[in-house]
Write a protein that holds these residues in place. Sequence first.
Motif, mmCIF file in Angstrom:
data_model
loop_
_atom_site.group_PDB
_atom_site.id
_atom_site.type_symbol
_atom_site.label_atom_id
_atom_site.label_comp_id
_atom_site.label_asym_id
_atom_site.label_seq_id
_atom_site.Cartn_x
_atom_site.Cartn_y
_atom_site.Cartn_z
ATOM 1 N N HIS A 142 0.806 -1.162 -0.097
ATOM 2 C CA HIS A 142 -0.026 0.008 -0.033
ATOM 3 C C HIS A 142 1.037 1.299 -0.104
ATOM 4 O O HIS A 142 1.044 1.826 1.182
ATOM 5 C CB HIS A 142 -0.962 0.226 1.089
ATOM 6 C CG HIS A 142 -1.875 -0.967 1.336
ATOM 7 N ND1 HIS A 142 -3.313 -1.292 0.759
ATOM 8 C CD2 HIS A 142 -1.726 -2.186 1.951
ATOM 9 C CE1 HIS A 142 -3.867 -2.203 0.849
ATOM 10 N NE2 HIS A 142 -3.062 -2.928 1.622
ATOM 11 N N PRO A 143 1.470 1.387 -1.060
ATOM 12 C CA PRO A 143 2.268 2.744 -1.143
ATOM 13 C C PRO A 143 1.918 4.121 -0.767
ATOM 14 O O PRO A 143 2.714 4.773 0.116
ATOM 15 C CB PRO A 143 2.599 3.046 -2.880
ATOM 16 C CG PRO A 143 2.238 1.462 -3.151
ATOM 17 C CD PRO A 143 1.128 1.025 -2.496
ATOM 18 N N ILE A 179 10.357 13.559 4.366
ATOM 19 C CA ILE A 179 11.315 14.593 3.979
ATOM 20 C C ILE A 179 12.260 14.223 2.574
ATOM 21 O O ILE A 179 12.277 15.013 1.707
ATOM 22 C CB ILE A 179 12.128 15.239 5.084
ATOM 23 C CG1 ILE A 179 11.316 15.980 6.114
ATOM 24 C CG2 ILE A 179 13.218 16.260 4.512
ATOM 25 C CD1 ILE A 179 12.009 16.348 7.458
ATOM 26 N N SER A 180 12.725 12.982 2.655
ATOM 27 C CA SER A 180 13.541 12.521 1.591
ATOM 28 C C SER A 180 12.801 12.427 0.302
ATOM 29 O O SER A 180 13.137 12.815 -0.802
ATOM 30 C CB SER A 180 14.259 11.239 2.051
ATOM 31 O OG SER A 180 15.011 11.419 3.152
ATOM 32 N N LEU A 181 11.552 11.845 0.547
ATOM 33 C CA LEU A 181 10.565 11.937 -0.744
ATOM 34 C C LEU A 181 10.116 13.246 -1.338
ATOM 35 O O LEU A 181 10.246 13.436 -2.662
ATOM 36 C CB LEU A 181 9.417 11.257 -0.292
ATOM 37 C CG LEU A 181 9.572 9.495 0.102
ATOM 38 C CD1 LEU A 181 8.185 8.863 0.351
ATOM 39 C CD2 LEU A 181 10.140 9.012 -1.259
ATOM 40 N N LEU A 182 10.109 14.127 -0.292
ATOM 41 C CA LEU A 182 10.065 15.583 -0.989
ATOM 42 C C LEU A 182 11.077 16.115 -1.523
ATOM 43 O O LEU A 182 10.727 16.927 -2.716
ATOM 44 C CB LEU A 182 9.405 16.443 0.162
ATOM 45 C CG LEU A 182 8.008 16.195 0.879
ATOM 46 C CD1 LEU A 182 7.806 16.796 2.171
ATOM 47 C CD2 LEU A 182 6.990 16.584 -0.093
ATOM 48 N N ALA A 183 12.260 15.966 -1.058
ATOM 49 C CA ALA A 183 13.533 16.060 -1.732
ATOM 50 C C ALA A 183 13.815 15.616 -3.157
ATOM 51 O O ALA A 183 13.888 16.480 -4.036
ATOM 52 C CB ALA A 183 14.689 16.043 -0.851
ATOM 53 N N GLN A 184 13.252 14.376 -3.138
ATOM 54 C CA GLN A 184 13.200 13.859 -4.467
ATOM 55 C C GLN A 184 12.325 14.477 -5.410
ATOM 56 O O GLN A 184 12.534 14.566 -6.838
ATOM 57 C CB GLN A 184 13.038 12.444 -4.515
ATOM 58 C CG GLN A 184 13.993 11.515 -3.854
ATOM 59 C CD GLN A 184 13.588 10.038 -3.813
ATOM 60 O OE1 GLN A 184 13.448 9.426 -2.632
ATOM 61 N NE2 GLN A 184 13.624 9.257 -4.951
ATOM 62 N N ALA A 328 3.438 9.009 -3.715
ATOM 63 C CA ALA A 328 3.128 7.697 -3.554
ATOM 64 C C ALA A 328 3.804 6.822 -4.720
ATOM 65 O O ALA A 328 4.322 5.812 -4.347
ATOM 66 C CB ALA A 328 1.381 7.544 -3.495
ATOM 67 N N ARG A 329 4.190 7.402 -5.731
ATOM 68 C CA ARG A 329 4.796 6.754 -6.923
ATOM 69 C C ARG A 329 6.245 6.414 -6.523
ATOM 70 O O ARG A 329 6.965 5.610 -6.539
ATOM 71 C CB ARG A 329 4.766 7.399 -8.129
ATOM 72 C CG ARG A 329 3.197 7.400 -8.695
ATOM 73 C CD ARG A 329 3.391 8.021 -10.188
ATOM 74 N NE ARG A 329 1.878 8.178 -10.810
ATOM 75 C CZ ARG A 329 1.194 9.070 -10.649
ATOM 76 N NH1 ARG A 329 1.200 10.142 -10.069
ATOM 77 N NH2 ARG A 329 -0.076 9.084 -11.370
ATOM 78 N N LEU A 330 6.830 7.888 -5.729
ATOM 79 C CA LEU A 330 8.055 7.524 -5.526
ATOM 80 C C LEU A 330 8.299 6.465 -4.344
ATOM 81 O O LEU A 330 9.149 5.739 -4.011
ATOM 82 C CB LEU A 330 8.506 8.970 -4.847
ATOM 83 C CG LEU A 330 8.865 10.040 -6.025
ATOM 84 C CD1 LEU A 330 9.141 11.582 -5.420
ATOM 85 C CD2 LEU A 330 9.946 9.687 -6.840
ATOM 86 N N LYS A 331 7.271 6.582 -3.422
ATOM 87 C CA LYS A 331 7.181 5.765 -2.213
ATOM 88 C C LYS A 331 7.327 4.187 -2.868
ATOM 89 O O LYS A 331 7.936 3.506 -2.017
ATOM 90 C CB LYS A 331 6.039 5.883 -1.494
ATOM 91 C CG LYS A 331 5.847 5.071 -0.359
ATOM 92 C CD LYS A 331 6.560 5.213 0.988
ATOM 93 C CE LYS A 331 6.207 4.164 1.948
ATOM 94 N NZ LYS A 331 7.364 4.171 3.126
ATOM 95 N N ALA A 332 6.586 4.020 -3.707
ATOM 96 C CA ALA A 332 6.285 2.575 -4.229
ATOM 97 C C ALA A 332 7.853 2.246 -4.913
ATOM 98 O O ALA A 332 8.074 0.927 -4.427
ATOM 99 C CB ALA A 332 5.413 2.633 -5.319
#
Length: 505
Positions: A142-143, A179-184, A328-332
Amino acid sequence: MHAGRLAELLGRWSSGSEPLYLKLAARLEGLVERGEIPADGRLPTERALAAELAVSRNTAVAAYDVLRDRGLVERRRGSGTFVRRPPRPGRGVVAEFNPMFLHLLDPVPDLIDLTCAAPPQPAYLAEVVAEAAVGDFGIGYHPSGIPALRQAIADHYAAQGVPTDPAQIVVTSGAQQAISLLAQLFLRPGDAVAAEELTYPGALDAFRGGGARILGVPLTADGVSVPHLAEVVGGAKLVYLVPAFQNPTGSVLPPHAARRVVALCESHGVPLVDDHVLADLTLDGPRPAPLARHGSGVISVGSLSKLIWGGVRIGWVRADPRTAADLARLKAVADLGTDVVAQAIGVALFARLGRLRAERQAELRARRDQVVRDLRAALPSWEFRTPPGGQTLWIRLPGADSRRFAQFALRYGVALLEGTSLAAHESSGEHIRVPFTLPPEALSEAVRRLRKAWDDYPGANDAGLALSGAAATGEGDRHATFPAERDDESAGRESPVRPGREHLR
């Protein structure tokens, strides 16, 4: 290599019972073997390293002699000491060192750790785990997060006057991943991030890790300086702030300033990230409102790590639906979604969050008041204000280099986080951050050890002590933050930090 940088890499080298020169030599050898000191790299002079580590020059000389005898370094007449052994092949670049997380990687027995501000495992955790409803979660990926937890987080914001749809929520493995995902998502190498000059080190690591430049914005006693933010926001791709019990200063951005910050970012079309992780730790006065109350474009970051426990890796991002979908795509790609069993526990925690919050606030308030009393009595020259919330004190050590004192305090069984670790630039060389999250008896013992270390420290109370790094050139604490104040002094004064200084590490 600069002596200050080498001191950071050395970390807790002086803990233990061996002679200092042998412990220093052993840690230096490890750095050489891992390639963290580059092949043919020039080591700092013995005198410079000794000053940085608060040891005698003879200790540094003896450590270098051990490395030379082992064939790891060579002395070149008139040039200095150089590494001889190349690093092992096939290894990538070592990540930027963050002393805040050193205790996780390099634990030391009988050390009172004051570097990471985090609560211990709560006694009620087993009960919550037993009651968590682990239902049918399909194949388990569940991303964006399981629906029940996203709804609980959305309700959490609605209760604070910020209506939220679950589609705006992405569950992460703690605020650090958020925070890391937001930076990406928002940053590319060379882009600029506007952040408080002093801030959460994990955020600085995430931004620098992606090649971003940090635009350090000065702080006042009431949080970020809005006029200085206005001068740099136009050149930023992202604004990151900790407006509620700011880490590390403890300041709170007033509502009128919060509205100005949100309007400023909206007018420039720059995404604004509100790190609201500490907002639930209100100890005096009302709970600070999320910045999202003042504008629909604000991106909020939250977590249960400080309110409940860091071992429950539940964080989240609240954003507009499009940004949430992109995250969510980055999280996946990162991990296919946060552990669903942990998320089920998170749902159970949210169901009783009001009671747990009150208990945690009472516990922290008592510990804050205790450590403030103890420090005022034992170390009256140390300058700090009592924060209205959060979990740390921001302390100025008069006339002392905090990085060197932190090295010295290790020999008395206390690990400290020096101010430069939380600075966007090389500043705050006289400051340390001290959490009050430990049990009362540990806090009392920590103050006792710090008093002993301060009494023995060669540079204590010496206003003429030479400061390392930027401070050595006069660019130290006058570029750090607002002056440390006693509780009865006036607030609202701004630091003379020059705005918009950029730095790429």
